[in-house]
Design a protein around this motif. Structure first.
Motif, mmCIF file in Angstrom:
data_model
loop_
_atom_site.group_PDB
_atom_site.id
_atom_site.type_symbol
_atom_site.label_atom_id
_atom_site.label_comp_id
_atom_site.label_asym_id
_atom_site.label_seq_id
_atom_site.Cartn_x
_atom_site.Cartn_y
_atom_site.Cartn_z
ATOM 1 N N ILE A 263 -11.146 -8.379 -22.217
ATOM 2 C CA ILE A 263 -10.001 -9.115 -21.702
ATOM 3 C C ILE A 263 -10.339 -9.774 -20.373
ATOM 4 C CG2 ILE A 263 -7.608 -8.878 -20.912
ATOM 5 C CD1 ILE A 263 -7.472 -6.467 -22.875
ATOM 6 N N THR A 283 -11.092 -6.745 -29.811
ATOM 7 C CA THR A 283 -10.118 -7.741 -29.381
ATOM 8 C C THR A 283 -10.734 -8.570 -28.268
ATOM 9 O OG1 THR A 283 -8.300 -6.261 -29.917
ATOM 10 C CG2 THR A 283 -7.829 -8.053 -28.374
ATOM 11 N N SER A 285 -9.647 -11.401 -25.733
ATOM 12 C CA SER A 285 -8.434 -12.077 -25.303
ATOM 13 C C SER A 285 -8.605 -12.669 -23.900
ATOM 14 C CB SER A 285 -7.300 -11.051 -25.326
ATOM 15 O OG SER A 285 -6.148 -11.607 -24.796
ATOM 16 N N GLN A 286 -8.241 -13.917 -23.762
ATOM 17 C CA GLN A 286 -8.219 -14.620 -22.471
ATOM 18 C C GLN A 286 -9.556 -14.615 -21.745
ATOM 19 O OE1 GLN A 286 -4.747 -13.432 -20.132
ATOM 20 N NE2 GLN A 286 -3.895 -12.684 -22.053
ATOM 21 N N SER A 308 -8.067 -14.365 -29.268
ATOM 22 C CA SER A 308 -6.889 -15.133 -28.859
ATOM 23 C C SER A 308 -6.954 -15.503 -27.384
ATOM 24 C CB SER A 308 -5.614 -14.337 -29.136
ATOM 25 O OG SER A 308 -5.614 -13.163 -28.380
#
Lengths: 408, 255, 241
Positions: A263, A283, A285-286, A308
């Motif tokens: 992240i 994951t 993300s960003q 994402s």
């Protein structure tokens, strides 16, 4: 009753107290028999370097302070079956030739380093040629701002079968540093704000990293020249900077990276020369770049990951790509799903044309966010020309995977 | 001069276009803030408005306004009023109303949702680009008597600075990619106010970390006091130079 | 009062004014005549500074007008086609011009005579051509200027208003103002002007008093006199050619 008798007859307890009879830890150690326990009462002890060459249990009450006076290493341990618990180490000496440490362990086995605090230790725990060690619940913090004036928090060299768990390391050079360390479990640690890497290892095969948190480290996490790494459920967060990576993988093979969260890193994963790594259920993300995949990587497999909010999903520097990216969720995917099986009907290409241009000509980065780049990426989506033909997700998921639910 | 500015200002407000523009900016900005809770990211999305929309609206509106004011200008020129005063009054009124629209439309939501100093830089860039493209609009307007032609020239200006120039820049970077280009490109960037504003904004945001060596070089240069003053100075030249040229042409123009 | 010296003006290939020399003196009233497109309006606009000559100089009260603007204080101008900000009302327009010229003594005779007060809140885009002319005329005379430049003043006006305007021009002429008037209706000019300047294809062909012109041609009416003058000229030109 029996234990008490055995304890009293075979293992004595020596109390060290600034205000009592035994004022010196050093002398207590000299007088102790192997297997004795030394209890240290609260107070400040400045005794320079303390050699420990017999099996002993050293327990601090209410964190007695052991001061290195900015000059000394404190414990130098060369013995099996040693426990160090509940102590506070401060002001270890800084040296450029010797790796002075709060606790240095050499050629030993069966060690327990628990619940200690370290402030401004040059090196915190420095262990070499040792095995069967448990390093648990320690807190290490350094406030030095310059890299060469601070050592690593937990430093292992040529060790095996250790467990490093639930430690908090902040402000060191590398939070956790391994070289030639095998069969070790690293779990529940939090490595934060270290000047260089939160975790740094080389030639350290078959270790497992689980549920650790690597936050806001100067250059993130770097792991190199290793096979059989298991990275599970770790979090790599806020590792932001021009040469900072959530995780840098260099020459890593036959490994598993599963359930991790990347992240807000400038680069989530940067990999080169790495092969046969399974990336699943992670994951991304960003991040600036979620994954930078150099052309020197092959046979890696990205499967069922969530991407994402990343500026670039995947960037690569060559047209030949021998890696697979299938069945991932991409928030940028604009395809459709006519048969409602939650799998997009047209493939997704995670590499943008502009990221290819920048790999080719770094100066082109100055056109970032311009209208031209926007148009180029759009055009490339319609008619792919530059981006690698076979780097595509043929079964993109329409919805993000819910890993929390699956895990529980 | 203030009297004339007042009349033009009044005339601009009558058309309601400026109010529509303000409303459009307000709605878009608020929508962006509502959709994303991270102000930093909103600023990033707003960058597109600043770099694309504000220049386009400014240059088209200012050009149309200039032609719609022809009667007024003619009337004024028969009065004992200095030509430059008329011209600069027109500029002042148009530029001030466009800037106010921008500041109100983008700045008020920013103040409300909190966007910090990057937000302020964004506002600054938006205002400067509005001024630059209003100047370019006036230049386009005095270059020809034909309204349609002038709007064409204005759009060409916009197109050139937003797209064509960057294409040429990419070509230069591609052709000379074997050479160290940082110093060359930074001067090329200065030749395009849109690019300059964009780079200033990118360097203000922490995403500049993704810009590698080039980004670091620019940050070093533009981050220094001299660099900051130079870039603001260059932007001001971009406001003044087209306007001064346009004024020069206007002072000799037949009406 | 106004000296036009060697003035040239070209619009691309068109030579709108060709070495025009003309002295306009106070107390006289000039009829500027010539066919359509001969350069009359260009000459007037040059005096006003609306058109900048390609070469040559124009002096107002002995001062070069190029890059000056204060002299326009002394000029009232009625354009051929009055173009005004369309959104303004007549009242706002007149107020604005007053506000900009900031003059204390105003001559509102024509505003009264044309009864413009009644239409003060009408917007310019709603006006007929005639009303528009009335507004132009009222504005030209409003500041009691020593010089009046009137481009086709009577065109489009109703007969009553034409008479009102002609009376006003006569009054101003009697007050010793310098008038420059163009018109296609030569009979009007006969009453309103003392001198005649004839322009053809950008060249000034004739410049003298109306009396002298009538004497030269032996005609009583200005219209006839000019027609005769033109035929004479053409005859001379054809002989020379």
């Amino acid at each position: 009753m029996l234990r008490l008798i055995i304890g009293s007859s075979y293992a004595n307890t020596i109390v060290v107290d600034r205000a009592g009879k035994n004022k010196s830890i050093k002398r207590a150690i000299v007088s102790a028999q192997p297997g004795d326990t030394i209890r240290i009462k609260p107070g400040k002890y400045s005794e320079g370097n303390i050699m420990l060459e017999k099996p002993l249990v050293i327990i601090g009450e209410n964190y007695p302070v052991l001061d290195g006076d900015h000059q000394y290493e404190i414990f130098t341990i060369h013995a099996n079956h040693v426990t160090i618990q509940g102590l506070m180490f401060i002001n270890i000496g800084v040296a450029s030739i010797n790796d002075l440490a709060a606790i240095k362990i050499l050629d030993s086995k069966y060690l327990y380093i628990r619940n200690n605090r370290f402030e401004n230790a040059f090196f915190g725990i420095h262990m070499s040629n040792s095995s069967q060690a448990w390093i648990e619940n320690n807190t290490l913090q350094s406030n030095v701002k310059v890299e060469h004036q601070v050592g690593n928090g937990i430093h292992l060299w040529k060790c095996n079968h250790a467990t490093i768990s639930n430690n908090r390391i902040k402000g060191h050079r590398d939070g956790i540093y391994f070289e030639f360390v095998t069969n070790t479990l690293i779990t529940g640690n939090r490595s934060e704000g270290n000047l260089r890497y939160g975790l740094h290892f080389m030639f350290s095969h078959n270790n497992e990293y689980r549920d650790n948190h690597f936050v806001n480290n100067g250059a993130g996490v770097a792991v190199m020249y290793t096979t059989g790494v298991k990275m599970i459920n770790n979090t790599f967060e806020h590792n932001w900077g021009a040469s900072s990576y959530g995780m840098l993988l260099k020459d890593i093979r036959d490994s598993h990276v599963k359930g991790n969260r990347f992240i807000q890193n400038s680069v989530g994963i940067f990999m080169e020369g790495s092969s046969r790594i399974e990336f699943t259920e992670n994951t991304f993300s960003q991040n600036g770049y979620a994954v930078k995949l150099q052309a020197s990587c092959d046979a890696n497999n990205f499967n069922r990951n969530n991407f994402s909010g990343n500026t670039f999903d995947i960037a690569t520097n060559g047209s030949l790509v021998l890696n697979k990216v299938n069945s991932n969720y991409w928030d940028r995917y604009e395809g459709y799903d006519l048969n409602k099986d939650n799998i997009g009907d047209i493939p997704y290409r995670p590499v943008s044309m502009y990221s290819m241009i920048v790999e080719e000509m770094p100066t082109a980065v100055l056109l970032w966010r311009s209208f031209l780049v926007f148009l180029l990426d759009r055009a490339e989506k319609a008619i792919p020309a530059i981006t690698p033909e076979n780097l595509k997700d043929d079964f993109p998921s329409m919805k993000p995977y819910d890993f929390d639910k699956a895990g529980k | 001069m203030t009297r004339i500015v007042k009349y033009i200002f009044y005339d601009i407000l009558r058309t309601r276009f400026i109010l529509l523009y303000t409303a459009f900016l307000l709605v878009s900005t608020i929508a962006l803030f509502q959709l994303d809770s991270d102000p930093g990211k909103v600023v990033m999305s707003l960058l597109n408005i600043v770099l694309m929309v504000a220049p386009l609206i400014s240059i088209v509106f200012a050009t149309i306004h200039f032609y719609n004011s022809y009667e007024f200008i003619e009337l004024m020129l028969a009065q004992p009023v200095n030509r430059s005063v008329i011209f600069l009054s027109e500029y002042m009124a148009v530029a001030v109303s466009l800037c106010l629209a921008f500041i109100a439309g983008v700045g008020i939501p920013m103040l409300f949702y909190g966007a910090g100093s990057t937000g302020f830089t964004l506002l600054f860039c938006g205002v400067v680009l509005t001024l630059v493209f209003t100047s370019l609009a006036f230049l386009a307007s005095v270059l020809t008597r034909d309204k349609a032609k002038a709007i064409g020239i204005a759009l060409l200006f916009w197109f050139y600075f937003s797209l064509i120039y960057d294409g040429l820049l990419l070509w230069v970077v591609y052709t000379f990619s074997d050479y160290p280009l940082e110093k060359v490109t930074i001067s090329l960037i200065a030749l395009n106010p849109v690019d300059l504003a964009r780079i200033i904004m990118l360097l203000r945001l922490d995403i500049s970390a993704l810009m590698g060596y080039t980004g670091a070089f620019y940050k070093d240069f533009l981050g220094s006091n001299a660099g900051a003053i130079a870039s603001v100075g260059i932007l001001l030249v971009w406001v003044i130079a087209p306007l001064a040229w346009a004024r020069q042409i206007f002072s000799k123009k037949d009406l | 009062m106004i000296s036009i010296k060697q003035v040239n003006k070209t619009f691309g290939k068109l030579h709108a004014l060709n070495h025009v020399n003309l002295e306009l003196t106070s107390g006289k009233s000039y009829a500027l005549i010539g066919p359509n497109g001969s350069g009359k309006t260009t000459l007037m606009k040059s005096v006003l500074g609306l058109v900048v000559p390609t070469s040559g100089e124009i002096y107002f009260d002995g001062k070069l007008i190029a890059r000056d603007w204060r002299y326009r204080d002394k000029i009232g101008y009625m354009p051929q086609i009055g173009r005004y900000p369309e959104n303004m009302t007549i009242g706002q327009l007149i107020d604005m011009i007053k506000n900009i010229r900031q003059q204390d003594t105003l001559d509102e005779e024509l505003i009264d005579a044309f009864k413009l007060y009644k239409m003060f809140d009408k917007r310019m885009h709603a006006l007929s051509g005639g009303t528009r002319q009335k507004v132009s005329a009222a504005l030209a005379f409003l500041f009691n200027t020593p010089v009046l430049i009137l481009d086709e003043p009577t065109a489009g006006l109703d007969p009553v208003s034409v008479e009102l305007l002609k009376e006003k021009i006569q009054d101003e002429k009697r007050r010793g103002k310098l008038l420059i008037i163009t018109s296609h209706i030569l009979s009007d000019l006969d009453e309103l002007t003392t001198d005649v300047a004839y322009i053809y294809e950008g060249k000034l062909h004739y410049n003298n008093s109306i009396e002298a012109l009538k004497a030269e041609t032996g005609e009583k009416r200005l219209g006839k006199a000019i027609a005769t003058m033109i035929t004479q000229k053409q005859l001379i030109d054809s002989i020379n050619a």
